[in-house]
Design an enzyme around this catalytic site. Structure first.
Site: not given
Ligand code: PAF
Length: 281
Positions: A37, A153, A176
């Site tokens: 993240h 996604q 990562v």
């Molecule tokens: O990848 C994630 O953490 C989730 O799917 C997201 C994109 C924040 C949507 O809730």
């Protein structure tokens, strides 16, 4: 860093940030932040004047019996990391703010949402597309960053942005990995020490399979060998191992274009996903 939970406060704070023509990047997350993240946040800061991160454990993308209640929540620690990384706003709405009483709308992206994780987690990508489109409307960012670890996604969201005329750019950021190759994931925290040790065989099996595929090995045979290797390492089951077109995620039975090898497998009570690029010679 402001921590904001109400939409009207968010709108006001963003219009202040933008008052001198500044650009805004959005990093949507469900919290339990790790180095993957933070890579999104660092890349975002290089590409926009201000970074807004969101933390929202989105109930609509969890199926029945999945880990919504157990999903790791550690907002204070997450906020500290985001503040230190220079994030301007942490958008952390409550479930009632995101889905007020009477909420009735869902976004469904067909085609690229089907199969792979869409096959084993029905409704998951509708939940993702819905919440992300709400985040886009709430923040109105210039760019939004997502990890390639959730490759399907990313493909679903790129399709949605094209189809619904969102004007932002979606940026995919490479996965990562831990020192032993395991892709970082908030769900790795669920793994016992023994399962964590075995989990390293998941990316290893994919890497070895890719070497064979790029050497011209038969696709179906190689996918079966990868699955067997994952199971032999102690995984309970394999949801899928697929070779897909890198853009539209249609399944391939020949490596004749840039492709992606994608897999999901279960170890203990944890479902891990991973994917890697596969290039035709
Ligand atoms: O990848 C994630 O953490 C989730 O799917 C997201 C994109 C924040 C949507 O809730």
């Amino acid at each position: 860093m402001q921590i904001i939970r109400q939409l009207n406060t968010l709108k006001k704070a963003i219009s202040d940030l933008r008052s001198n023509g500044s650009t805004v990047a959005l990093v949507p997350t469900m919290g339990a932040l790790h180095a993957g993240h933070m890579q999104l946040v660092h890349d975002a800061a290089k590409q926009a004047n201000h970074v807004i991160a969101s933390i929202f454990v989105n109930p609509t993308q969890f199926g029945e019996g999945e880990d919504l209640d157990a999903y790791p929540r550690q907002e204070e620690a997450d906020a500290k990391l985001l503040r230190e990384a220079g994030v301007a706003i942490l958008w952390a709405p409550t479930a009632e703010e995101m889905y007020p009483h009477g909420y009735a709308t869902s976004i469904s992206v067909s085609g690229v949402s089907m199969g792979l994780c869409g096959g084993s987690r029905p409704g998951h990508f509708d939940g993702v597309a819905t919440v992300v489109s709400k985040l886009f409307n709430q923040v109105e960012p210039d760019i939004a960053l997502f990890g390639e670890k959730d490759y399907q996604q990313l493909a679903v969201l790129r399709r949605m942005v094209r189809d619904l005329d969102f004007t932002l750019d979606i940026i995919g950021v490479p996965t990562v990995r831990d020192h032993d190759g395991l892709a970082l994931s908030s769900r790795n925290a669920y793994l016992s020490a023994q399962d964590r040790a075995a989990a390293t065989h998941f990316p290893k099996a994919l890497r070895e399979g890719i070497a064979k595929l790029e050497d011209g090995a038969d696709v179906a045979t190689t996918l079966r060998e990868i699955e067997a290797q994952i199971l032999a390492a102690g995984f309970k089951s394999v949801d899928y191992v697929s070779l897909c077109d890198a853009d539209n995620l249609r399944e391939l039975n020949r490596l004749d274009r840039p492709a992606r090898l994608l897999s999901a497998a279960r170890i203990g009570a944890t479902r891990l996903i991973d994917n890697m690029a596969v290039n035709p010679s």
